[in-house]
Design a protein around this motif. Structure first.
Motif, PDB file in Angstrom:
ATOM      1  N   MET A  17     -27.656 -51.446  24.734  1.00 19.67           N
ATOM      2  CA  MET A  17     -28.466 -50.247  24.992  1.00 19.67           C
ATOM      3  C   MET A  17     -27.660 -48.962  24.840  1.00 19.67           C
ATOM      4  N   ASP A  18     -26.401 -48.967  25.283  1.00 17.02           N
ATOM      5  CA  ASP A  18     -25.622 -47.722  25.252  1.00 17.02           C
ATOM      6  C   ASP A  18     -24.428 -47.807  24.302  1.00 17.02           C
ATOM      7  N   TRP A  19     -24.457 -48.774  23.374  1.00 17.13           N
ATOM      8  CA  TRP A  19     -23.308 -48.967  22.480  1.00 17.13           C
ATOM      9  C   TRP A  19     -22.986 -47.697  21.705  1.00 17.13           C
ATOM     10  N   ASP A  20     -23.974 -47.103  21.068  1.00 16.03           N
ATOM     11  CA  ASP A  20     -23.728 -45.907  20.259  1.00 16.03           C
ATOM     12  C   ASP A  20     -23.249 -44.742  21.117  1.00 16.03           C
ATOM     13  N   ALA A  21     -23.796 -44.623  22.324  1.00 19.48           N
ATOM     14  CA  ALA A  21     -23.406 -43.528  23.216  1.00 19.48           C
ATOM     15  C   ALA A  21     -21.955 -43.679  23.684  1.00 19.48           C
ATOM     16  N   ARG A  22     -21.472 -44.909  23.745  1.00 17.23           N
ATOM     17  CA  ARG A  22     -20.089 -45.145  24.178  1.00 17.23           C
ATOM     18  C   ARG A  22     -19.084 -44.716  23.112  1.00 17.23           C
ATOM     19  N   PHE A  23     -19.521 -44.724  21.855  1.00 16.86           N
ATOM     20  CA  PHE A  23     -18.624 -44.387  20.741  1.00 16.86           C
ATOM     21  C   PHE A  23     -19.299 -43.351  19.837  1.00 16.86           C
ATOM     22  N   PRO A  24     -19.565 -42.163  20.377  1.00 16.39           N
ATOM     23  CA  PRO A  24     -20.388 -41.187  19.644  1.00 16.39           C
ATOM     24  C   PRO A  24     -19.691 -40.560  18.442  1.00 16.39           C
ATOM     25  N   ASP A  25     -18.376 -40.666  18.370  1.00 21.77           N
ATOM     26  CA  ASP A  25     -17.637 -39.974  17.309  1.00 21.77           C
ATOM     27  C   ASP A  25     -17.237 -40.882  16.148  1.00 21.77           C
ATOM     28  N   ASP A  26     -17.781 -42.109  16.109  1.00 16.43           N
ATOM     29  CA  ASP A  26     -17.362 -43.076  15.093  1.00 16.43           C
ATOM     30  C   ASP A  26     -18.048 -42.890  13.740  1.00 16.43           C
ATOM     31  N   GLY A  27     -19.107 -42.089  13.681  1.00 16.29           N
ATOM     32  CA  GLY A  27     -19.876 -41.946  12.446  1.00 16.29           C
ATOM     33  C   GLY A  27     -19.059 -41.630  11.211  1.00 16.29           C
ATOM     34  N   PRO A  28     -18.200 -40.597  11.248  1.00 16.33           N
ATOM     35  CA  PRO A  28     -17.399 -40.290  10.063  1.00 16.33           C
ATOM     36  C   PRO A  28     -16.488 -41.435   9.626  1.00 16.33           C
ATOM     37  N   ALA A  29     -15.980 -42.217  10.572  1.00 15.66           N
ATOM     38  CA  ALA A  29     -15.119 -43.348  10.227  1.00 15.66           C
ATOM     39  C   ALA A  29     -15.920 -44.421   9.483  1.00 15.66           C
ATOM     40  N   PHE A  30     -17.153 -44.660   9.910  1.00 10.63           N
ATOM     41  CA  PHE A  30     -18.009 -45.609   9.198  1.00 10.63           C
ATOM     42  C   PHE A  30     -18.312 -45.103   7.787  1.00 10.63           C
ATOM     43  N   ASP A  31     -18.604 -43.811   7.665  1.00  9.15           N
ATOM     44  CA  ASP A  31     -18.872 -43.228   6.337  1.00  9.15           C
ATOM     45  C   ASP A  31     -17.669 -43.405   5.415  1.00  9.15           C
ATOM     46  N   GLU A  32     -16.478 -43.164   5.945  1.00  9.18           N
ATOM     47  CA  GLU A  32     -15.264 -43.294   5.140  1.00  9.18           C
ATOM     48  C   GLU A  32     -15.010 -44.753   4.756  1.00  9.18           C
ATOM     49  N   ALA A  33     -15.303 -45.683   5.670  1.00 11.54           N
ATOM     50  CA  ALA A  33     -15.135 -47.103   5.353  1.00 11.54           C
ATOM     51  C   ALA A  33     -16.058 -47.511   4.210  1.00 11.54           C
ATOM     52  N   VAL A  34     -17.287 -47.016   4.218  1.00 14.57           N
ATOM     53  CA  VAL A  34     -18.221 -47.334   3.132  1.00 14.57           C
ATOM     54  C   VAL A  34     -17.728 -46.722   1.820  1.00 14.57           C
ATOM     55  N   ARG A  35     -17.216 -45.487   1.884  1.00 16.30           N
ATOM     56  CA  ARG A  35     -16.653 -44.879   0.663  1.00 16.30           C
ATOM     57  C   ARG A  35     -15.495 -45.714   0.124  1.00 16.30           C
ATOM     58  N   SER A  36     -14.649 -46.215   1.024  1.00 21.31           N
ATOM     59  CA  SER A  36     -13.515 -47.037   0.600  1.00 21.31           C
ATOM     60  C   SER A  36     -13.979 -48.361  -0.008  1.00 21.31           C
ATOM     61  N   THR A  52     -25.456 -52.263  15.930  1.00 23.02           N
ATOM     62  CA  THR A  52     -26.558 -51.299  16.007  1.00 23.02           C
ATOM     63  C   THR A  52     -26.811 -50.610  14.666  1.00 23.02           C
ATOM     64  N   GLY A  53     -26.161 -51.085  13.619  1.00 22.08           N
ATOM     65  CA  GLY A  53     -26.452 -50.596  12.273  1.00 22.08           C
ATOM     66  C   GLY A  53     -25.852 -49.255  11.923  1.00 22.08           C
ATOM     67  N   ARG A  54     -24.713 -48.914  12.538  1.00 21.33           N
ATOM     68  CA  ARG A  54     -24.154 -47.586  12.288  1.00 21.33           C
ATOM     69  C   ARG A  54     -23.724 -47.381  10.839  1.00 21.33           C
ATOM     70  N   ALA A  55     -23.413 -48.457  10.118  1.00 22.82           N
ATOM     71  CA  ALA A  55     -23.000 -48.316   8.718  1.00 22.82           C
ATOM     72  C   ALA A  55     -24.180 -48.315   7.749  1.00 22.82           C
ATOM     73  N   LEU A  56     -25.354 -48.703   8.208  1.00 20.10           N
ATOM     74  CA  LEU A  56     -26.483 -48.875   7.291  1.00 20.10           C
ATOM     75  C   LEU A  56     -26.879 -47.592   6.555  1.00 20.10           C
ATOM     76  N   PRO A  57     -26.925 -46.425   7.212  1.00 21.69           N
ATOM     77  CA  PRO A  57     -27.289 -45.218   6.452  1.00 21.69           C
ATOM     78  C   PRO A  57     -26.310 -44.907   5.319  1.00 21.69           C
ATOM     79  N   ALA A  58     -25.017 -45.063   5.559  1.00 18.94           N
ATOM     80  CA  ALA A  58     -24.028 -44.795   4.505  1.00 18.94           C
ATOM     81  C   ALA A  58     -24.124 -45.834   3.394  1.00 18.94           C
ATOM     82  N   LEU A  59     -24.383 -47.087   3.758  1.00 20.98           N
ATOM     83  CA  LEU A  59     -24.552 -48.127   2.735  1.00 20.98           C
ATOM     84  C   LEU A  59     -25.786 -47.837   1.886  1.00 20.98           C
ATOM     85  N   ARG A  60     -26.882 -47.451   2.532  1.00 21.95           N
ATOM     86  CA  ARG A  60     -28.111 -47.123   1.799  1.00 21.95           C
ATOM     87  C   ARG A  60     -27.874 -45.946   0.859  1.00 21.95           C
TER      88      ARG A  60
END
Length: 199
Positions: A17-36, A52-60
């Motif tokens: 339920m609160d996974w994303d809220a616990r790590f709110p600043d990880d978005g750019p790291a996921f974006d960079e991983a997809v770029r790599s 919770t699918g944090r990488a899915l938008p960058a993959l799409r």
């Protein structure tokens, strides 16, 4: 193995339920991983252990409307959180064990696995199963938004030589599982191992 699965499911169900809220600043790291990882327009990509699918938008965004994005996770509560966050629109979400992916051979061009390796009950055979579903020359990114030392400190542990993600352990493990490790980066702000599926 069922006990390992039960432990993983209980761990992530309690935190979904609160996974994303616990790590709110990880978005750019996921974006960079997809770029790599480098998926291209029209590719078919797998987010193994998608949570919770944090990488899915960058993959799409990388594969575009003609590409295919699939997220697989063992924990229903994490997938439910992905849907609540609107990430189910970015790709198909599948409740399954990534160690027994319900896909044919050589159907994916690339796989992203964020934080997955330490949760695999049989790392060698499980990575070999991921290799099975990836075409030869396809890529795998083993990723975490913080490096090994930072993650160990977060959990109150010290790094040890038997850490599966240490390069001297990971390189031969990948090699015997159908992968060639090409890039290894273990920094405070990220862990990234890029591998290529061998013929």
């Amino acid at each position: 193995m069922a006990d390992d699965h039960t432990h993983v499911q209980e761990f992530f169900t309690a935190r979904a339920m609160d996974w994303d809220a616990r790590f709110p600043d990880d978005g750019p790291a996921f974006d960079e991983a997809v770029r790599s990882l480098g998926p291209r327009p029209g590719d078919t990509v797998l987010d193994a252990g998608c949570g919770t699918g944090r990488a899915l938008p960058a993959l799409r965004a990388a594969v575009g409307p003609r590409g295919t994005v699939v997220g697989v996770d063992l924990t229903a509560a994490m997938l439910e959180s992905a849907v609540r966050a609107g990430r189910g629109r970015e790709g198909a979400l599948v409740l399954s064990d990534v160690a027994r992916p319900p896909f044919g051979s050589q159907v994916f061009d690339a796989v992203l696995a964020a934080g997955l390796v330490s949760h695999l009950s049989r790392p060698g055979p499980d990575l070999a199963e991921l290799a099975r579903v990836v075409r030869p020359g396809g890529r795998l990114a083993l990723f975490h938004p913080v490096g090994r030392a930072a993650l160990a400190a977060r959990h109150g542990r010290r790094l040890t030589d038997d850490d599966l993600r240490a390069e001297h352990n990971l390189r031969p493990l990948l090699a015997c599982s159908g992968w060639r490790l090409d890039v290894y980066a273990d920094e405070d702000e990220r862990f990234l191992a890029l591998a290529v599926r061998l013929p």
